[in-house]
Design a protein around this motif. Structure first.
Motif, PDB file in Angstrom:
ATOM      1  N   GLN A 193      -8.409  -4.562   1.342  1.00 60.50           N
ATOM      2  CA  GLN A 193      -8.967  -4.707   0.104  1.00 60.50           C
ATOM      3  C   GLN A 193     -10.507  -5.111   0.060  1.00 60.50           C
ATOM      4  OE1 GLN A 193      -5.945  -6.441  -2.427  1.00 60.50           O
ATOM      5  NE2 GLN A 193      -4.655  -4.776  -2.190  1.00 60.50           N
TER       6      GLN A 193
ATOM      7  N   GLY B 253     -10.492   4.644  -1.843  1.00 60.24           N
ATOM      8  CA  GLY B 253     -10.986   3.170  -1.936  1.00 60.24           C
ATOM      9  C   GLY B 253     -12.078   2.900  -1.120  1.00 60.24           C
TER      10      GLY B 253
ATOM     11  N   ARG C 100     -11.446  -8.847   0.660  1.00 61.96           N
ATOM     12  CA  ARG C 100     -10.765  -9.372   1.655  1.00 61.96           C
ATOM     13  C   ARG C 100     -10.890  -8.771   3.067  1.00 61.96           C
ATOM     14  NH1 ARG C 100      -4.584  -9.428  -0.434  1.00 61.96           N
ATOM     15  NH2 ARG C 100      -4.945 -10.308  -2.442  1.00 61.96           N
TER      16      ARG C 100
ATOM     17  N   VAL D 165     -18.003  -3.434  -3.689  1.00 64.18           N
ATOM     18  CA  VAL D 165     -17.167  -2.306  -3.285  1.00 64.18           C
ATOM     19  C   VAL D 165     -17.985  -1.162  -2.454  1.00 64.18           C
ATOM     20  CG1 VAL D 165     -15.128  -2.450  -4.850  1.00 64.18           C
ATOM     21  CG2 VAL D 165     -17.336  -1.480  -5.619  1.00 64.18           C
TER      22      VAL D 165
ATOM     23  N   SER E  79       0.741  -1.255  -0.065  1.00 64.54           N
ATOM     24  CA  SER E  79      -0.041  -0.175   0.212  1.00 64.54           C
ATOM     25  C   SER E  79       0.688   1.305  -0.009  1.00 64.54           C
ATOM     26  CB  SER E  79      -1.024   0.030   1.269  1.00 64.54           C
ATOM     27  OG  SER E  79      -0.145   0.078   2.549  1.00 64.54           O
TER      28      SER E  79
ATOM     29  N   ALA F  36     -14.727   1.078   3.840  1.00 66.26           N
ATOM     30  CA  ALA F  36     -14.941  -0.237   3.186  1.00 66.26           C
ATOM     31  C   ALA F  36     -16.120  -0.246   2.497  1.00 66.26           C
ATOM     32  CB  ALA F  36     -14.558  -1.312   4.102  1.00 66.26           C
TER      33      ALA F  36
END
Lengths: 329, 329
Positions: free
Chosen positions: B273, B43, B276, B22, A154, B228
């Motif tokens: 991620q 993200g 995960r 996502v 990362s 997340a």
């Protein structure tokens, strides 16, 4: 003890080349002075295009100044040759902004960190793995990452690898050019803590280049505020943030959005700057900040203010280049 | 009635194996003429949420759930009706104005195009309207600028052009995705002030997406913190900063530099991620307040019984009432 001293440093880049040589110059760095003491953090703050990254490149001897001198450990770096130049490179390292661009994607972590150790002949080949593992431990990574490639990490981890690489040769000064800007807030705090820990342990000095005043306030000992290639205010960090003097510093401090507003910093902001930063090719006459300055008065577009101690107003130990603070006649 | 209401919104990417989720079960509402802030680190799914509202998700991504805009469900509209809404009712500005403008067309042409498309104005009318718009977004000398190309302008001016284009048809909702991240602080404060002014004049709502909590504190009425792909906490902005109830929000606030010399308290580890994520609460592996129950079942985003301002405050944490937070700074 003074480690780095920069005197009247200038870097001009030619813009339009005519038959009789360049007809225009971009004045990226326009006569600046500062010094970094041992075990100290000096920060250069400014907006994009103010010349702060050019200063970093000049200090690292990666670009040649148009005029002015840079002394590192008392020696003029422009006169360094072969072996002394190699020793200089060993005592000065850099961390870049973008940890995605500053690691070679085809080199493993081991290759990346061991390269400077090999070049400078610091560690014997058989001890290389251990030395690299030791460096990684310092930046909070385990030895198991040695055989991995940059893409497996990362942003924060990559910046840790870059820091380990910089630490490998045991530098005296690290130039950190916006080392946190590409990272998320929670990771910024991790890296900032890491840098502070390393600084405590190793007594490395930093030339810390940033546009983020909150981080500069937190991390640095002294600050130079740059605008269009010049330092407009230089002071100890506490002094600068307690009482900013130059109108540009005031504007910078007030433009940064805050979560909490103390009574001394009410939400209703004082006058904002108008317009954009002028091009460093056409720097305004007089004070370079005058076209945007909320407090300009008659001398500002005529006389260039000098970076001086505002003794007449009862201040010492800090420098400001503004007609409001220093006599201009 | 809310202007926009997303409920149980899920966004996933198609992959060769199974789809990767996502954005997960996102529900929020944006009221008329409010600034709703969406905060999160890179993200976390905040930009994809915006793209799904605009109906411009990348081809390998798809959204399920519903996004009610007035009386229409945006996810059920065919591409032609969506095209009519886009630009007219829904508009968006992006982080990097240079890449969102066409480099080979004058900015005047690009702004006028919006109006000739949606209102069928003649060239002359559109030209006059464009000058007016540029004046509204405080572009200096709009009659001259209208004939210029994007490369002739600074970053701040390009963002003004983007804003002019976005508000040309008086949209009810403006999505601003990191609108000032690429800009310097002094320009950032000008752009944010401009957005607030336009919002008041035109009674439009703004979905403000950013990673900067300071910008949210100064500009948004309500805010959702994303982690997340989920909303971790949703509340009135004032309430959120005084009384954060989710450990992630607390961690973000603790990561910001405060007093000099006081070590920061970063969030350990890094964002997992998609695909995960840990079982149970998605923040559990980085949370300092974690208890075994956190790891078994994912908590709901639930309305908290007590809060300071009397507004509704939601958090996705089973321990919101028992954990305490103290901001020193």
């Amino acid at each position: 003890m003074e480690l780095l001293r920069v005197e009247a440093l200038k870097k001009y880049f030619p813009v339009k080349r005519g038959l009789a040589g360049p007809s225009q110059w971009l004045r990226a760095v326009d006569g600046i002075d500062f010094s970094v003491d041992e075990d100290r953090i000096f920060a250069l703050v400014g907006e994009s295009g103010c010349g702060k990254s050019t200063v970093a490149r000049l200090v690292l001897n990666l670009a040649t100044p148009t005029s002015g001198k840079i002394f590192f450990g008392g020696k003029d770096i422009s006169e360094l040759k072969s072996t002394s130049l190699k020793a200089f490179r060993r005592s000065l390292q850099i961390i870049f902004q973008d940890p995605f661009a500053s690691l070679n994607p085809r080199m493993t972590v081991f290759d990346t960190i061991s390269e400077p150790l090999k070049i400078h002949g610091i560690v014997e080949k058989k001890n290389m793995k251990d030395a690299c593992a030791e460096l990684l431990k310092k930046v909070g990574l385990g030895a198991e990452v040695l055989n991995r490639y940059p893409h497996e990490f990362s942003g924060g981890q990559r910046q840790r690898i870059c820091i380990a690489r910089a630490l490998a040769v045991g530098p005296k000064l690290i130039v950190a050019d916006e080392p946190l800007s590409a990272l998320d807030v929670s990771i910024q705090a991790q890296i900032l803590n890491l840098l502070q820990e390393l600084k405590r342990e190793t007594k490395i000095s930093f030339l810390f280049i940033s546009h983020d005043l909150k981080i500069v306030h937190y991390f640095s000992d002294a600050v130079g505020v740059m605008y269009l290639g010049k330092i407009v205010e230089r002071a100890k960090t506490e002094d600068l943030f307690r009482e900013p003097m130059h109108p540009y510093t005031v504007v910078l401090l007030e433009s940064a959005p805050r979560i909490f507003h103390s009574p001394t910093h009410p939400q209703a902001r004082s006058p904002k700057v108008i317009g954009d930063v002028p091009s460093p090719i056409h720097i305004p006459p007089g004070c370079p900040f005058h076209p945007r300055c909320p407090r300009r008065f008659e001398p500002c577009d005529k006389f260039v203010p000098l970076l001086e101690e505002p003794v007449s107003k009862g201040y010492s130990g800090r420098l400001v280049s503004c007609h409001l603070w220093n006599p201009w006649e | 009635m809310s202007l926009l209401e997303a409920s149980a919104l899920n966004i996933s990417f198609r992959t060769a194996a199974k789809p990767i989720n996502v954005v997960n079960n996102l529900s929020f509402a944006i009221e008329e003429s409010e600034v709703f802030g969406l905060v999160g680190e890179s993200g976390c799914g905040k930009s994809l949420t915006a793209l799904s509202i605009m109906g411009i998700l990348p081809p390998n991504a798809y959204a399920v759930g519903s996004i009610k805009f007035r009386d229409k469900d945006l996810l059920k509209l065919d591409s032609e009706s969506m095209r009519q809404l886009r630009g007219k009712e829904l508009a968006m500005i992006f982080q990097e104005p240079m890449t969102s403008l066409n480099p080979v067309l004058t900015i005047g042409y690009q702004i006028a195009e919006v109006m000739t498309t949606h209102f069928g104005l003649s060239k002359k009318e559109a030209f006059n309207k464009t000058v007016e718009l540029l004046r509204d977004v405080r572009m200096p000398s709009p009659e001259i600028r209208i004939k210029e190309y994007p490369h002739q302008m600074s970053g701040g001016m390009r963002q003004r052009v983007m804003i002019a284009m976005a508000v040309a048809c008086n949209p009810s909702l403006l999505i601003a995705d990191e609108p000032t991240t690429a800009l310097d602080v002094t320009i950032q404060s000008q752009i944010l002030e401009l957005l607030q002014k336009l919002r008041e004049e035109r009674k439009m709502s703004i979905l403000l997406i950013t990673h900067d909590l300071g910008i949210i504190a100064e500009n948004a009425q309500r805010v959702a913190i994303m982690y997340a792909g989920r909303i971790a906490e949703l509340s009135d902005a004032k309430e959120l900063f005084q009384n954060p109830r989710h450990p992630y929000t607390m961690g973000l606030l603790n990561s910001l530099p405060k007093e000099r010399g006081v070590p920061l308290k970063p969030i350990p580890g890094s964002v997992p991620q998609p695909g995960r994520l840990p079982d149970g609460c998605k923040f559990s592996d980085r949370c300092e307040f974690v208890i075994p129950e956190c790891r078994t079942e994912e908590p709901e985003l639930r309305l908290l019984p007590e809060n300071i301002s009397g507004s509704s405050h939601f958090a996705r944490c089973i321990r919101s009432e028992v954990i305490s937070w103290n901001y020193s700074g």
